[in-house]
Structure formats: structure tokens, C-alpha cells
Design a protein around this motif. Structure first.
Motif, PDB file in Angstrom:
ATOM      1  N   GLY A 117     -37.214  42.141 -11.868  1.00 14.61           N
ATOM      2  CA  GLY A 117     -37.799  41.037 -11.115  1.00 14.61           C
ATOM      3  C   GLY A 117     -39.252  41.261 -10.779  1.00 14.61           C
ATOM      4  O   GLY A 117     -40.100  40.377 -10.947  1.00 14.61           O
ATOM      5  N   VAL A 118     -39.559  42.471 -10.320  1.00 18.68           N
ATOM      6  CA  VAL A 118     -40.914  42.774  -9.874  1.00 18.68           C
ATOM      7  C   VAL A 118     -41.890  42.765 -11.045  1.00 18.68           C
ATOM      8  O   VAL A 118     -43.025  42.306 -10.918  1.00 18.68           O
ATOM      9  N   GLY A 119     -41.477  43.255 -12.220  1.00 15.67           N
ATOM     10  CA  GLY A 119     -42.370  43.296 -13.373  1.00 15.67           C
ATOM     11  C   GLY A 119     -42.862  41.912 -13.764  1.00 15.67           C
ATOM     12  O   GLY A 119     -44.042  41.708 -14.065  1.00 15.67           O
ATOM     13  N   ALA A 120     -41.960  40.924 -13.748  1.00 16.45           N
ATOM     14  CA  ALA A 120     -42.357  39.552 -14.075  1.00 16.45           C
ATOM     15  C   ALA A 120     -43.301  38.996 -13.015  1.00 16.45           C
ATOM     16  O   ALA A 120     -44.294  38.337 -13.334  1.00 16.45           O
ATOM     17  N   ALA A 121     -42.993  39.267 -11.745  1.00 19.34           N
ATOM     18  CA  ALA A 121     -43.850  38.781 -10.659  1.00 19.34           C
ATOM     19  C   ALA A 121     -45.234  39.404 -10.728  1.00 19.34           C
ATOM     20  O   ALA A 121     -46.252  38.739 -10.488  1.00 19.34           O
ATOM     21  N   VAL A 122     -45.296  40.687 -11.039  1.00 19.96           N
ATOM     22  CA  VAL A 122     -46.582  41.379 -11.141  1.00 19.96           C
ATOM     23  C   VAL A 122     -47.450  40.747 -12.226  1.00 19.96           C
ATOM     24  O   VAL A 122     -48.662  40.591 -12.052  1.00 19.96           O
ATOM     25  N   THR A 123     -46.846  40.366 -13.341  1.00 24.78           N
ATOM     26  CA  THR A 123     -47.606  39.698 -14.400  1.00 24.78           C
ATOM     27  C   THR A 123     -48.220  38.406 -13.880  1.00 24.78           C
ATOM     28  O   THR A 123     -49.383  38.091 -14.162  1.00 24.78           O
ATOM     29  N   SER A 129     -54.945  36.747 -10.228  1.00 29.29           N
ATOM     30  CA  SER A 129     -56.119  37.553  -9.878  1.00 29.29           C
ATOM     31  C   SER A 129     -57.197  37.428 -10.942  1.00 29.29           C
ATOM     32  O   SER A 129     -58.381  37.321 -10.631  1.00 29.29           O
ATOM     33  N   ALA A 130     -56.764  37.438 -12.214  1.00 28.69           N
ATOM     34  CA  ALA A 130     -57.723  37.276 -13.310  1.00 28.69           C
ATOM     35  C   ALA A 130     -58.414  35.920 -13.227  1.00 28.69           C
ATOM     36  O   ALA A 130     -59.623  35.810 -13.460  1.00 28.69           O
ATOM     37  N   LYS A 131     -57.648  34.871 -12.891  1.00 28.35           N
ATOM     38  CA  LYS A 131     -58.231  33.537 -12.762  1.00 28.35           C
ATOM     39  C   LYS A 131     -59.297  33.518 -11.662  1.00 28.35           C
ATOM     40  O   LYS A 131     -60.408  33.010 -11.849  1.00 28.35           O
ATOM     41  N   LYS A 132     -58.945  34.074 -10.492  1.00 26.29           N
ATOM     42  CA  LYS A 132     -59.890  34.085  -9.366  1.00 26.29           C
ATOM     43  C   LYS A 132     -61.152  34.863  -9.719  1.00 26.29           C
ATOM     44  O   LYS A 132     -62.270  34.434  -9.421  1.00 26.29           O
ATOM     45  N   LEU A 133     -60.960  36.027 -10.340  1.00 30.13           N
ATOM     46  CA  LEU A 133     -62.114  36.843 -10.710  1.00 30.13           C
ATOM     47  C   LEU A 133     -62.986  36.131 -11.743  1.00 30.13           C
ATOM     48  O   LEU A 133     -64.216  36.208 -11.686  1.00 30.13           O
ATOM     49  N   THR A 134     -62.346  35.430 -12.689  1.00 33.33           N
ATOM     50  CA  THR A 134     -63.090  34.722 -13.719  1.00 33.33           C
ATOM     51  C   THR A 134     -63.965  33.632 -13.110  1.00 33.33           C
ATOM     52  O   THR A 134     -65.159  33.519 -13.414  1.00 33.33           O
ATOM     53  N   VAL A 135     -63.362  32.830 -12.247  1.00 34.42           N
ATOM     54  CA  VAL A 135     -64.104  31.743 -11.598  1.00 34.42           C
ATOM     55  C   VAL A 135     -65.254  32.293 -10.757  1.00 34.42           C
ATOM     56  O   VAL A 135     -66.387  31.785 -10.789  1.00 34.42           O
ATOM     57  N   LEU A 151     -64.336  40.878 -24.580  1.00 33.36           N
ATOM     58  CA  LEU A 151     -63.477  41.942 -24.033  1.00 33.36           C
ATOM     59  C   LEU A 151     -62.033  41.494 -23.931  1.00 33.36           C
ATOM     60  O   LEU A 151     -61.109  42.290 -24.189  1.00 33.36           O
ATOM     61  N   ALA A 152     -61.801  40.226 -23.577  1.00 37.92           N
ATOM     62  CA  ALA A 152     -60.429  39.724 -23.507  1.00 37.92           C
ATOM     63  C   ALA A 152     -59.776  39.791 -24.887  1.00 37.92           C
ATOM     64  O   ALA A 152     -58.633  40.258 -25.029  1.00 37.92           O
ATOM     65  N   VAL A 326     -63.667  41.932 -16.103  1.00 44.77           N
ATOM     66  CA  VAL A 326     -62.785  40.784 -15.852  1.00 44.77           C
ATOM     67  C   VAL A 326     -62.155  40.303 -17.161  1.00 44.77           C
ATOM     68  O   VAL A 326     -60.981  39.913 -17.201  1.00 44.77           O
ATOM     69  N   GLY A 327     -62.915  40.343 -18.238  1.00 41.92           N
ATOM     70  CA  GLY A 327     -62.344  39.998 -19.538  1.00 41.92           C
ATOM     71  C   GLY A 327     -61.213  40.928 -19.925  1.00 41.92           C
ATOM     72  O   GLY A 327     -60.174  40.489 -20.444  1.00 41.92           O
ATOM     73  N   ALA A 328     -61.385  42.223 -19.657  1.00 41.93           N
ATOM     74  CA  ALA A 328     -60.327  43.190 -19.963  1.00 41.93           C
ATOM     75  C   ALA A 328     -59.095  42.937 -19.103  1.00 41.93           C
ATOM     76  O   ALA A 328     -57.953  43.057 -19.576  1.00 41.93           O
ATOM     77  N   ILE A 329     -59.295  42.589 -17.831  1.00 43.34           N
ATOM     78  CA  ILE A 329     -58.166  42.268 -16.957  1.00 43.34           C
ATOM     79  C   ILE A 329     -57.405  41.061 -17.501  1.00 43.34           C
ATOM     80  O   ILE A 329     -56.168  41.052 -17.549  1.00 43.34           O
ATOM     81  N   THR A 330     -58.148  40.033 -17.915  1.00 40.51           N
ATOM     82  CA  THR A 330     -57.514  38.830 -18.458  1.00 40.51           C
ATOM     83  C   THR A 330     -56.717  39.153 -19.713  1.00 40.51           C
ATOM     84  O   THR A 330     -55.589  38.679 -19.901  1.00 40.51           O
ATOM     85  N   GLY A 331     -57.293  39.962 -20.580  1.00 43.14           N
ATOM     86  CA  GLY A 331     -56.562  40.369 -21.776  1.00 43.14           C
ATOM     87  C   GLY A 331     -55.308  41.164 -21.452  1.00 43.14           C
ATOM     88  O   GLY A 331     -54.274  41.037 -22.121  1.00 43.14           O
ATOM     89  N   SER A 332     -55.372  41.966 -20.382  1.00 41.95           N
ATOM     90  CA  SER A 332     -54.214  42.788 -20.009  1.00 41.95           C
ATOM     91  C   SER A 332     -53.044  41.944 -19.550  1.00 41.95           C
ATOM     92  O   SER A 332     -51.891  42.379 -19.629  1.00 41.95           O
TER      93      SER A 332
END
Length: 385
Positions: A117-123, A129-135, A151-152, A326-332
Motif C-alpha cells: 500500500g505504502v509503495g503505491a502511495a509514495v509514487t 512533489s515533482a509537479k510542485k517543484l516543476t511549476v 534529465l527527465a 527536478v527533471g531527474a525527480i520527474t523521471g524517477s
């Protein structure tokens, strides 16, 4: 100016924040501003802003570096050292305890169900978080978007973070936005950038003992984490899972989940990973190797930051390397989703997480994690019978 608090009061505050500070790096730096600047008046608004700017500029987890800097403001090296240790130690103890329980009871179905359950929620959490950082980071800047998308794409294609590309992103924006004299003359720049991949490959070519390997790898991880602690996730995945094969993909997703369910800096997941690799010694070496670079990157430039932090070249480099991170985070997000979202219930869990965070801006992530763990306990036995 005489401080309005003792060193031990600051240490006690950081110890409490490290023990109870849920919500991720943005929430943690917000707590520091509210408590230390607005309510207690221990730190001036100017000192806080300078510390936050330095934490964003230098590699290292944002909240931990800000805590180190605030300890430095009035009590210099001793204050920075004790404040940093107090902030990180509680969550380190927690992740080591969870690492022991994971190793000891990892085969028990309830723990597998919780992490399902937690793994899906973490994704879903990382996606938001990636969206907020991107904006927040990119705006309408076409150059930063180009760095970000590159980088993404590389992170998704290689399923790892190519560390030298982070630096290259910063250098590229620096050279295009605020080029130094030698770059205007067309010398050295191309050579320096071209040599970065070679330097990175040489740095990773040694083969010492396991603890030494852990130390070298996590020191590099600490050196290339810019801004949010989530930036370390793709870098760790590339090294821990793909390159060294220390953990499998499921264990890595579980490690990220552990970082999410514990207070303090997200980057403390390195302690859990280190424990799974080599026990308590591995956890200690991984944590020290990750946090020592960010400690040094905070205390060494601190005396000079007021003078040089606003230079155009420094600002441009920070913009570029932040866009790359941030691109690397989004790709992750894509990389992790392929591992943790494996069926319809996990798809729904991730989607609900995104929807809740989108709708309720102040919803605390630990609440979502706890709910996802409960859902996992119910669904896992039904879907994996």
C-alpha cells in the motif's frame, strides 16, 4: 549581537523537530521560520533568508542544510555541528530500527502488505512533489525546460540519475546566461564540459571493500542532491539497484517508503538502505557519507555567502542545476511507478493519493501513508492469495 537563546536550546529544538517534523523538506523549513523567526525571535528574518538561499544553492538536503546554517548563525562551527546532528539523529535511529524489523520480519505477510500500500502511495506523493517543484522552478523559461526535459528523459531511459548531467545543466545555464570572460573568448568551456563524463567514470571505477564502496557511493549521492531530498531517489536507484545490485527493486521502493513514514529529512532513507546492505555499520557509513558533504557545503561557504551569493553567474548555475535535479525527480516517478504499481488496486491507490494532495493542499503526507498502509493490509491478502 548577543543571541537570545543558548546553544543547548537550539539543539533541543532541532532534536524535537527531527523527532516530530513530518511533512517533507518544504514543511520542515516552514516550521523553522515559524518557530525560530516569527515566534521565538532567535533568528533574524535576514539570517533565515540567507540560510535558505545557501541551502538551495549548495548540494544537500534542503531542510538539513538550513538547520545546520541556523546553528551556525550565532554559535559557528560547534552550533552547526550539534544542530545538524540533533536534527538528523532521531530519524536515523528510526530507520535503523525499521531496517532491523524489515530484515527480521521481512517475510511476514503483514509487512509485505504494508509496503504494498505504502509503495503505491509514495509514487503518488513523489509525482505531486515533482509537479510542485516543476511549476515553482521552471516557469516559462525555455532554457530551463530544455534542461529539465533532457534529465527527465535520460532518467527514464537509463533508470538512473546521470550525475554529471546535473552539473552540466548548471554549467550550461551559467555559460549562456552569465558567461565569464574566458567563456566569451571561447576557451576552456567545451573542454571542461566534455571532461565531466570521464571524471565521473573515473570516480566510480575503484573496487574497495563493501563499507568503503558504500562510503564512496553515498558521498557522491550527498554531493549531487540539490534542493529537495527527493532528488536523491533516482541517483540512489541507479547505483544501489542497477549498478551495484545491492538491493532489488522491491527493497528500494520499500526504502523510499520508510523515508516517507518517518519524520525528519527524506534523504535519511540512506540509513535504511545502508542497513539492508551491511547492517548497522552500513547504515552508519551511508548516513555519514551522505550528510558530511552537505555539512561541509554549508559551513565552508557560510562566511562568504553574503558577499557572493547574488552574483549573476552563481544564480544562473543554481537555476540550471535545480532544473536538472527536478527533471531527474520527474523521471524517477516513472521508474518507481513501474516497480510499485503492479495491478489495478495499486493504480487506484496512487491515483487517490494524487487526487487528495491536489484537492487538500495542507494534507499531511504521513496521514496518507498511514491510510495506505491500512489499505495495503486489507488488499494485499486478497490480491496475492
Amino acid at each position: 549581537m548577543t543571541p537570545q537563546y543558548t546553544l543547548w536550546q537550539m539543539v533541543a529544538y532541532m532534536l524535537r523537530l527531527g523527532t516530530l517534523g513530518f511533512g517533507g523538506p518544504v514543511a520542515l523549513v516552514g516550521y523553522m521560520q515559524r518557530d525560530l523567526v516569527e515566534e521565538r525571535g532567535w533568528i533574524s528574518a535576514a539570517d533565515y533568508k540567507e540560510g535558505l538561499a545557501l541551502a538551495q544553492l549548495a548540494p544537500g538536503p534542503l531542510a538539513a542544510q538550513l538547520g545546520i546554517y541556523l546553528g551556525y548563525v550565532h554559535y559557528r562551527i560547534l552550533g552547526a555541528t550539534l544542530a545538524g546532528l540533533a536534527f538528523v539523529l532521531p530519524s536515523f535511529v528510526m530507520v535503523v530500527a525499521l531496517g532491523w524489523a524489515y530484515v527480521r520480519f521481512g517475510g511476514i505477510s503483514w509487512m509485505q502488505a504494508v509496503f504494498y500500500g505504502v509503495g503505491a502511495a509514495v509514487t503518488g506523493i513523489i509525482a505531486m512533489s515533482a509537479k510542485k517543484l516543476t511549476v515553482k522552478t521552471l516557469g516559462r523559461d525555455k532554457l530551463l525546460w530544455a534542461v529539465y526535459l533532457t534529465l527527465a528523459a535520460v532518467t527514464i531511459a537509463t533508470e538512473s540519475e546521470v550525475a554529471w548531467l546535473l552539473i552540466a545543466g548548471g554549467v550550461l545555464v551559467w555559460l549562456l546566461r552569465a558567461p565569464p570572460g574566458w567563456a566569451r573568448r571561447g576557451t576552456l568551456g567545451a573542454v571542461s564540459i566534455a571532461e565531466l563524463p570521464l571524471a565521473a567514470s573515473l570516480a566510480g571505477s575503484a573496487d574497495p571493500s563493501l563499507l568503503a564502496q558504500i562510503g564512496v557511493f553515498f558521498a557522491k549521492a550527498g554531493t549531487f542532491v540539490f534542493g529537495s531530498g527527493l532528488a536523491i531517489v533516482p541517483f540512489l536507484y541507479g547505483g544501489v539497484v542497477t549498478e551495484h545490485h545491492w538491493l532489488n527493486e522491491k527493497q528500494f521502493v520499500d526504502a523510499v517508503a520508510v523515508a516517507m513514514i518517518t519524520p525528519g529529512p527524506v534523504v535519511i532513507t540512506v540509513g535504511f538502505i545502508g542497513y539492508l546492505i551491511a547492517g548497522f555499520g552500513g547504515a552508519t557509513v551511508a548516513a555519514l557519507a551522505t550528510f558530511i558533504p552537505c555539512y561541509l557545503f554549508t559551513i565552508l561557504p557560510a562566511p562568504y555567502f553574503k558577499r557572493y551569493g547574488k552574483l549573476p553567474g552563481v544564480v544562473a548555475f543554481v537555476d540550471g542545476i535545480t532544473a536538472a535535479a527536478v527533471g531527474a525527480i520527474t523521471g524517477s516517478v516513472v521508474v518507481l511507478a513501474k516497480r510499485s504499481i503492479t495491478d489495478l488496486p495499486s493504480v487506484l491507490l496512487a491515483a487517490v493519493t494524487v487526487a487528495l494532495l491536489w484537492r487538500y493542499k495542507k494534507l499531511q503526507e504521513p496521514v496518507i501513508i498511514a491510510a495506505a498502509a491500512a489499505v495495503g493490509l486489507i488488499l494485499y491478502p486478497l490480491t496475492h492469495a
